[in-house]
Write an enzyme that holds these catalytic residues in place. Structure first.
Site, PDB file in Angstrom:
ATOM      1  N   ASP A 153      22.004  41.090  34.402  1.00 29.89           N
ATOM      2  CA  ASP A 153      22.348  41.600  35.728  1.00 29.89           C
ATOM      3  C   ASP A 153      23.752  42.189  35.708  1.00 29.89           C
ATOM      4  O   ASP A 153      24.025  43.208  36.323  1.00 29.89           O
ATOM      5  CB  ASP A 153      22.311  40.475  36.762  1.00 29.89           C
ATOM      6  CG  ASP A 153      20.891  40.015  37.019  1.00 29.89           C
ATOM      7  OD1 ASP A 153      19.983  40.530  36.329  1.00 29.89           O
ATOM      8  OD2 ASP A 153      20.699  39.149  37.887  1.00 29.89           O
ATOM      9  N   ALA A 154      24.638  41.504  34.986  1.00 30.53           N
ATOM     10  CA  ALA A 154      26.036  41.936  34.965  1.00 30.53           C
ATOM     11  C   ALA A 154      26.151  43.313  34.314  1.00 30.53           C
ATOM     12  O   ALA A 154      26.878  44.176  34.793  1.00 30.53           O
ATOM     13  CB  ALA A 154      26.878  40.925  34.204  1.00 30.53           C
ATOM     14  N   TYR A 163      23.827  45.549  34.196  1.00 30.81           N
ATOM     15  CA  TYR A 163      23.246  46.499  35.147  1.00 30.81           C
ATOM     16  C   TYR A 163      24.279  46.858  36.224  1.00 30.81           C
ATOM     17  O   TYR A 163      24.495  48.035  36.527  1.00 30.81           O
ATOM     18  CB  TYR A 163      21.998  45.879  35.781  1.00 30.81           C
ATOM     19  CG  TYR A 163      21.425  46.694  36.906  1.00 30.81           C
ATOM     20  CD1 TYR A 163      20.531  47.735  36.647  1.00 30.81           C
ATOM     21  CD2 TYR A 163      21.776  46.437  38.227  1.00 30.81           C
ATOM     22  CE1 TYR A 163      20.016  48.496  37.676  1.00 30.81           C
ATOM     23  CE2 TYR A 163      21.263  47.190  39.261  1.00 30.81           C
ATOM     24  CZ  TYR A 163      20.384  48.220  38.981  1.00 30.81           C
ATOM     25  OH  TYR A 163      19.881  48.974  39.998  1.00 30.81           O
ATOM     26  N   ASP A 164      24.924  45.812  36.767  1.00 33.69           N
ATOM     27  CA  ASP A 164      25.924  46.044  37.811  1.00 33.69           C
ATOM     28  C   ASP A 164      27.032  46.967  37.315  1.00 33.69           C
ATOM     29  O   ASP A 164      27.542  47.800  38.052  1.00 33.69           O
ATOM     30  CB  ASP A 164      26.546  44.720  38.266  1.00 33.69           C
ATOM     31  CG  ASP A 164      25.541  43.879  39.036  1.00 33.69           C
ATOM     32  OD1 ASP A 164      24.494  44.426  39.426  1.00 33.69           O
ATOM     33  OD2 ASP A 164      25.801  42.675  39.232  1.00 33.69           O
ATOM     34  N   SER A 198      -7.111  46.546  59.321  1.00 27.57           N
ATOM     35  CA  SER A 198      -6.990  45.228  58.716  1.00 27.57           C
ATOM     36  C   SER A 198      -8.284  44.901  57.967  1.00 27.57           C
ATOM     37  O   SER A 198      -9.134  45.777  57.786  1.00 27.57           O
ATOM     38  CB  SER A 198      -6.707  44.230  59.824  1.00 27.57           C
ATOM     39  OG  SER A 198      -6.459  42.992  59.249  1.00 27.57           O
ATOM     40  N   LEU A 199      -8.423  43.669  57.549  1.00 25.67           N
ATOM     41  CA  LEU A 199      -9.627  43.276  56.827  1.00 25.67           C
ATOM     42  C   LEU A 199     -10.337  42.151  57.565  1.00 25.67           C
ATOM     43  O   LEU A 199      -9.693  41.329  58.212  1.00 25.67           O
ATOM     44  CB  LEU A 199      -9.257  42.761  55.428  1.00 25.67           C
ATOM     45  CG  LEU A 199      -8.707  43.756  54.422  1.00 25.67           C
ATOM     46  CD1 LEU A 199      -8.285  43.043  53.152  1.00 25.67           C
ATOM     47  CD2 LEU A 199      -9.760  44.812  54.105  1.00 25.67           C
ATOM     48  N   GLU A 255      -8.552  41.653  43.900  1.00 26.63           N
ATOM     49  CA  GLU A 255      -7.086  41.635  43.790  1.00 26.63           C
ATOM     50  C   GLU A 255      -6.569  40.387  44.485  1.00 26.63           C
ATOM     51  O   GLU A 255      -7.267  39.794  45.300  1.00 26.63           O
ATOM     52  CB  GLU A 255      -6.480  42.847  44.523  1.00 26.63           C
ATOM     53  CG  GLU A 255      -6.859  44.183  43.949  1.00 26.63           C
ATOM     54  CD  GLU A 255      -6.544  45.321  44.927  1.00 26.63           C
ATOM     55  OE1 GLU A 255      -5.490  45.292  45.590  1.00 26.63           O
ATOM     56  OE2 GLU A 255      -7.387  46.224  45.024  1.00 26.63           O
ATOM     57  N   LYS A 261      -4.470  38.526  47.263  1.00 21.34           N
ATOM     58  CA  LYS A 261      -4.036  38.885  48.619  1.00 21.34           C
ATOM     59  C   LYS A 261      -2.630  38.337  48.828  1.00 21.34           C
ATOM     60  O   LYS A 261      -2.430  37.161  49.099  1.00 21.34           O
ATOM     61  CB  LYS A 261      -4.996  38.316  49.659  1.00 21.34           C
ATOM     62  CG  LYS A 261      -4.662  38.757  51.080  1.00 21.34           C
ATOM     63  CD  LYS A 261      -5.782  38.357  52.014  1.00 21.34           C
ATOM     64  CE  LYS A 261      -5.565  38.765  53.457  1.00 21.34           C
ATOM     65  NZ  LYS A 261      -4.260  38.594  53.991  1.00 21.34           N
ATOM     66  N   ASP A 264       0.809  37.574  50.518  1.00 20.34           N
ATOM     67  CA  ASP A 264       1.084  37.277  51.913  1.00 20.34           C
ATOM     68  C   ASP A 264       2.379  37.955  52.351  1.00 20.34           C
ATOM     69  O   ASP A 264       3.459  37.383  52.286  1.00 20.34           O
ATOM     70  CB  ASP A 264       1.182  35.753  52.095  1.00 20.34           C
ATOM     71  CG  ASP A 264       0.921  35.360  53.532  1.00 20.34           C
ATOM     72  OD1 ASP A 264       0.526  36.236  54.326  1.00 20.34           O
ATOM     73  OD2 ASP A 264       1.113  34.177  53.871  1.00 20.34           O
ATOM     74  N   GLU A 303       1.912  46.198  49.752  1.00 21.10           N
ATOM     75  CA  GLU A 303       2.401  45.021  50.455  1.00 21.10           C
ATOM     76  C   GLU A 303       3.866  44.772  50.139  1.00 21.10           C
ATOM     77  O   GLU A 303       4.266  44.801  48.972  1.00 21.10           O
ATOM     78  CB  GLU A 303       1.554  43.818  49.996  1.00 21.10           C
ATOM     79  CG  GLU A 303       1.543  42.652  50.941  1.00 21.10           C
ATOM     80  CD  GLU A 303       0.645  42.859  52.152  1.00 21.10           C
ATOM     81  OE1 GLU A 303       0.082  43.963  52.323  1.00 21.10           O
ATOM     82  OE2 GLU A 303       0.518  41.918  52.950  1.00 21.10           O
ATOM     83  N   TYR A 342       4.305  45.841  46.263  1.00 21.09           N
ATOM     84  CA  TYR A 342       3.155  45.938  45.368  1.00 21.09           C
ATOM     85  C   TYR A 342       2.199  46.994  45.921  1.00 21.09           C
ATOM     86  O   TYR A 342       1.737  46.868  47.062  1.00 21.09           O
ATOM     87  CB  TYR A 342       2.425  44.595  45.280  1.00 21.09           C
ATOM     88  CG  TYR A 342       3.117  43.619  44.358  1.00 21.09           C
ATOM     89  CD1 TYR A 342       2.802  43.596  42.999  1.00 21.09           C
ATOM     90  CD2 TYR A 342       4.067  42.727  44.837  1.00 21.09           C
ATOM     91  CE1 TYR A 342       3.428  42.710  42.143  1.00 21.09           C
ATOM     92  CE2 TYR A 342       4.701  41.829  43.990  1.00 21.09           C
ATOM     93  CZ  TYR A 342       4.368  41.832  42.643  1.00 21.09           C
ATOM     94  OH  TYR A 342       4.988  40.951  41.799  1.00 21.09           O
ATOM     95  N   CYS A 391      30.703  10.679  51.851  1.00 29.18           N
ATOM     96  CA  CYS A 391      32.141  10.394  51.863  1.00 29.18           C
ATOM     97  C   CYS A 391      32.506   9.269  52.831  1.00 29.18           C
ATOM     98  O   CYS A 391      33.658   8.849  52.885  1.00 29.18           O
ATOM     99  CB  CYS A 391      32.929  11.643  52.223  1.00 29.18           C
ATOM    100  SG  CYS A 391      32.745  12.110  53.956  1.00 29.18           S
TER     101      CYS A 391
HETATM  102  S1  IVH Z   1      -6.206  46.238  51.419  1.00 27.26           S
HETATM  103  C1  IVH Z   1      -8.183  48.515  54.864  1.00 27.26           C
HETATM  104  N1  IVH Z   1      -5.208  44.808  49.392  1.00 27.26           N
HETATM  105  O1  IVH Z   1      -3.873  41.697  53.841  1.00 27.26           O
HETATM  106  C2  IVH Z   1      -7.528  47.855  53.712  1.00 27.26           C
HETATM  107  N2  IVH Z   1      -4.547  44.261  51.619  1.00 27.26           N
HETATM  108  O2  IVH Z   1      -5.799  40.871  55.906  1.00 27.26           O
HETATM  109  C3  IVH Z   1      -6.565  46.815  54.080  1.00 27.26           C
HETATM  110  N3  IVH Z   1      -2.972  42.438  51.782  1.00 27.26           N
HETATM  111  O3  IVH Z   1      -3.194  44.239  56.182  1.00 27.26           O
HETATM  112  C4  IVH Z   1      -5.607  46.395  53.075  1.00 27.26           C
HETATM  113  N4  IVH Z   1      -2.795  42.047  49.619  1.00 27.26           N
HETATM  114  O4  IVH Z   1      -1.265  43.380  54.680  1.00 27.26           O
HETATM  115  C5  IVH Z   1      -5.250  45.006  50.735  1.00 27.26           C
HETATM  116  N5  IVH Z   1      -4.384  43.655  47.557  1.00 27.26           N
HETATM  117  C6  IVH Z   1      -4.424  43.849  48.875  1.00 27.26           C
HETATM  118  C7  IVH Z   1      -3.665  43.056  49.779  1.00 27.26           C
HETATM  119  C8  IVH Z   1      -3.769  43.305  51.145  1.00 27.26           C
HETATM  120  C9  IVH Z   1      -2.393  41.692  50.833  1.00 27.26           C
HETATM  121  C10 IVH Z   1      -2.745  42.265  53.230  1.00 27.26           C
HETATM  122  C11 IVH Z   1      -2.476  43.556  53.976  1.00 27.26           C
HETATM  123  C12 IVH Z   1      -3.596  43.680  54.974  1.00 27.26           C
HETATM  124  C13 IVH Z   1      -4.025  42.245  55.119  1.00 27.26           C
HETATM  125  C14 IVH Z   1      -5.465  42.173  55.613  1.00 27.26           C
END
Ligand code: IVH
Length: 679
Positions: free
Chosen positions: A47-48, A50-51, A96-97, A127, A129, A131, A185, A235, A420
């Site tokens: 790191d040093a 790089y800095d 969303s999913l 993949e 997920k 957070d 993400e 990512y 103390c």
């Molecule tokens: S795909 C329409 N891939 O999970 C496709 N989402 O519950 C939606 N997330 O809103 C996203 N890892 O914030 C996708 N490998 C991944 C993910 C991912 C985390 C999150 C993302 C999304 C939420 C859905």
């Protein structure tokens, strides 16, 4: 004469050319090391080192500001604090999913897919997920130009300046694609999350509940410097051109992103069918702990984009993907005792000693209880059985009492410090009890650790084991003593040699160059965290001005209210602290702050907004003016350069007319900011 001028000009030109090639070479080297470190997790330099390269580049660019380009590694943190975020619509919605909470629901999903695809073969991409929060990054002509948070999926917030500070997000990509978008993400690693919360505890700020909230909070802070210090990661998981997937298969897109230099999670699998998906799910359920970040499940997507189109979307989510979630990691155990830890501000934190129990693959024997109120809220006594949970925290938390113990014994905060023996006091309106002995070694150790930590004075190598020795042997009695350490004092210490001593001293030396906001937050003034430190430095320009200000003057700084002002005021009236400040001044730390002026077409111009503008909200107009380097004032005066008037403009417009100030409309404003061509 003529010759002299010509030679001078030639020399200047040569210097610029030299500087230019040196700058380019440094940028190339830095980019390479950023990629190794942040994307591949395989650093080749310290790191040093790089800095040092970074500082060299910063110096050269400071001497040749005309050579600064937006994709230079130095430009990751540049922007000034801002007022708010501009809302921007996504190219295609970021939906969303749907969730599958167990294997049965996952099988249902698969059955539906099979039916809808009419028996054709299909593959899944599994993949992890992560957070965090999703974000879209836009690139034009190979340069990163804009980042938008997911928001409500249709409209998100422009967080470009903050996203720029994420080192795993490339600022330039040479893939020959004129315009593309990468979705992925933004996350915070568990360790960074822990550190942040510990710091917030000490400052009396509320904790982030989990790394996701911390990541979301960090990308949305108004100062890019703070986002930078939070060490976020990006990512990538979608590559879009004109809002459409760039490749015919999702797997190919991921590989392409990887080639382009994005961080793509290596833990992914192309699965021939549901059974392979289930294997992947089970495998990572067991291996979650190996990861430096939190995952809350896996994401399963149909690989073929043609098939994705065939399956389509519901109003909320795609029918071609699903989140297959893991259950929360909880366990039941017994609280065998409650111990008390002393922090930097003297705050006493009760920690539950647990009968060791396994939660999600890790043996847990302690859980934080935060403070007395929390214990009361839980109704917890020693001997009780409790449910504990591990979410983001490495230190798990007690969720609730599952059954009262018999016997059980209530906890009482000690009246004297366990370290103390000093008196413990809980002040009116405070949640924390504190040891009031300012010389308490526990407090000193914590202050040193805070002082030296990353994002504060960045003294690499000043860890817990070393600080214990430094304090216990009386080598460091106050923060100033850090700057008086010598090699001969350090070398005899445990786990220290000549080399590491020298390294440490070099790191200490280097910390002297850090800007005033760092020094301010290093002092450990209550309620003065990174953000407040930046705002104070911006408002007052020097440590002496802050130290001299009375409570009222302090409140002129943005976001400094009476409580914070009082705390700052008191800090600088305490003889011990005055001594500390003087000592640090002598050591050569930075006490001055250059208020950075942002360059832009509106540099030096003051605007007043009045009435309703046709397309922009007031916040948006303000953000654009500021992004272009201008200032927005609340009222019209002789110092106003332009009044931007919309419909139903009131007295401000009259005043502007009376003072002869230029009055413009939204269209003209956008021409000034360079966002729209003049008509
Ligand atoms: S795909 C329409 N891939 O999970 C496709 N989402 O519950 C939606 N997330 O809103 C996203 N890892 O914030 C996708 N490998 C991944 C993910 C991912 C985390 C999150 C993302 C999304 C939420 C859905």
């Amino acid at each position: 004469m003529f010759l002299k001028v010509a030679i001078a000009l030639y020399n200047k030109q040569r210097m610029i050319t030299d500087a230019k090639s040196e700058i380019e070479a440094l940028r190339k080297t830095l980019r390479h090391h950023e990629y190794l470190y942040y994307v591949l997790d395989k650093p080749e330099i310290t790191d040093a080192e790089y800095d040092q390269l970074m500082r060299k580049l910063q110096e050269l660019e400071a001497a040749h500001p005309e050579l600064i380009t937006p994709d230079s590694p130095t430009q990751r943190v540049g922007g000034k604090p801002r007022e708010g975020f501009v809302k921007v619509q996504h190219s295609t919605p970021m939906l969303s999913l749907d969730n599958a909470l167990n294997e049965g629901e996952m099988r249902d999903f698969d059955r539906r897919v099979r039916q809808l695809l009419g028996g054709a073969p299909y593959r899944y991409v599994a993949e992890l997920k992560l957070d965090g929060l999703s974000m879209a990054a836009h690139y034009r002509e190979g340069l990163f130009v804009r980042a938008i948070t997911r928001g409500d999926g249709i409209v998100g917030e422009d967080v470009t300046e903050n996203a720029r500070t994420i080192r795993s997000l490339p600022l330039r990509v040479s893939n020959g694609i004129p315009e593309f978008e990468v979705r992925g993400e933004v996350i915070m690693n568990r360790q960074a999350f822990e550190r942040l919360n510990a710091e917030r505890d000490q400052l009396g700020l509320s904790r982030f509940a989990n790394p996701r909230n911390a990541a979301a909070g960090s990308i949305r802070v108004l100062e890019p410097q703070i986002t930078a210090s939070r060490r976020l990661h990006f990512y990538a998981y979608f590559l879009l051109i004109n809002g459409e997937p760039a490749h015919e298969s999702h797997w190919e897109s991921l590989e392409a992103l990887n080639r382009f230099g994005f961080k793509v999670n290596p833990h992914r699998r192309l699965c021939a069918g549901l059974e392979e998906v289930l294997d992947f799910y089970r495998e990572w359920e067991g291996r979650r702990e190996e990861l430096p970040y939190e995952i809350d499940g896996i994401v399963v997507k149909i690989d073929s984009v043609a098939q994705q189109r065939q399956l389509g979307w519901t109003a909320k989510a795609p029918r071609w993907a699903i989140a297959f979630k893991y259950a929360a990691r909880q366990a039941e155990t017994v609280v065998e005792g409650i111990e008390v830890q002393v922090g930097r501000t003297g705050a006493l934190t009760p920690v539950a000693r647990l009968r060791p129990v396994e939660v999600g693959g890790v043996t847990v024997s302690r859980a934080t209880l935060h403070n007395e109120d929390e214990i009361e809220r839980l109704g917890l006594e020693i001997g009780d059985s409790v449910i504990i949970e591990r979410s983001g925290d490495v230190i798990p938390k007690v969720v609730r009492v599952s059954s009262p113990g018999s016997p059980r014994q209530p906890f009482r905060m000690p009246s004297h410090c366990p370290v103390c023996g000093g008196k413990v006091v809980r002040e009116e309106g405070e949640v924390a009890s504190r040891c009031i002995n300012t010389n308490c070694p526990a407090r000193l150790k914590e202050s040193i650790l805070h002082f030296a930590s990353r994002g504060v004075m960045d003294i690499d190598g000043m860890g817990e084991a070393l600080v214990d020795q430094l304090v216990d042997r009386g080598l460091v009695k106050s923060l100033v003593d850090i700057y008086k350490l010598t090699a001969s004092q350090l070398i005899p210490l445990e786990r220290m040699g000549k080399k590491s001593a020298e390294k440490l001293l070099a790191n200490i030396e280097r910390s002297k160059q850090l800007p005033l906001p760092r020094v301010l937050s290093a002092l450990g003034i209550r309620f003065v965290g990174e953000r407040t430190a930046v705002l104070l430095a911006e408002a007052f320009g020097s440590l002496d001005a802050i130290a001299a200000a009375d409570v009222e003057t302090l409140q002129r700084a943005e976001e400094v209210g009476p409580k914070v002002a009082q705390s700052i005021y008191q800090f600088f009236r305490e003889p011990r602290n005055i001594e500390l400040v003087e000592g640090l001044r002598k050591a050569g730390l930075k006490f001055e702050h250059k208020v950075r002026k942002k360059k832009g077409p509106l540099q030096g111009l003051t605007f007043v907004l009045t009435g309703t503008l046709p397309t922009l909200t007031r916040e948006e107009a303000k953000a654009r003016i500021e992004a272009a380097g201008g200032k927005v004032a609340g009222s019209v005066s002789k110092l106003t350069d332009y009044v931007v008037a919309g419909e139903k403009a009131g007295s401000k417009l009259d005043k502007a007319k009376a003072l002869g100030i230029k009055i413009i409309d939204e269209q003209q404003l956008l021409e000034l900011t360079g966002e729209r061509a003049s008509s």
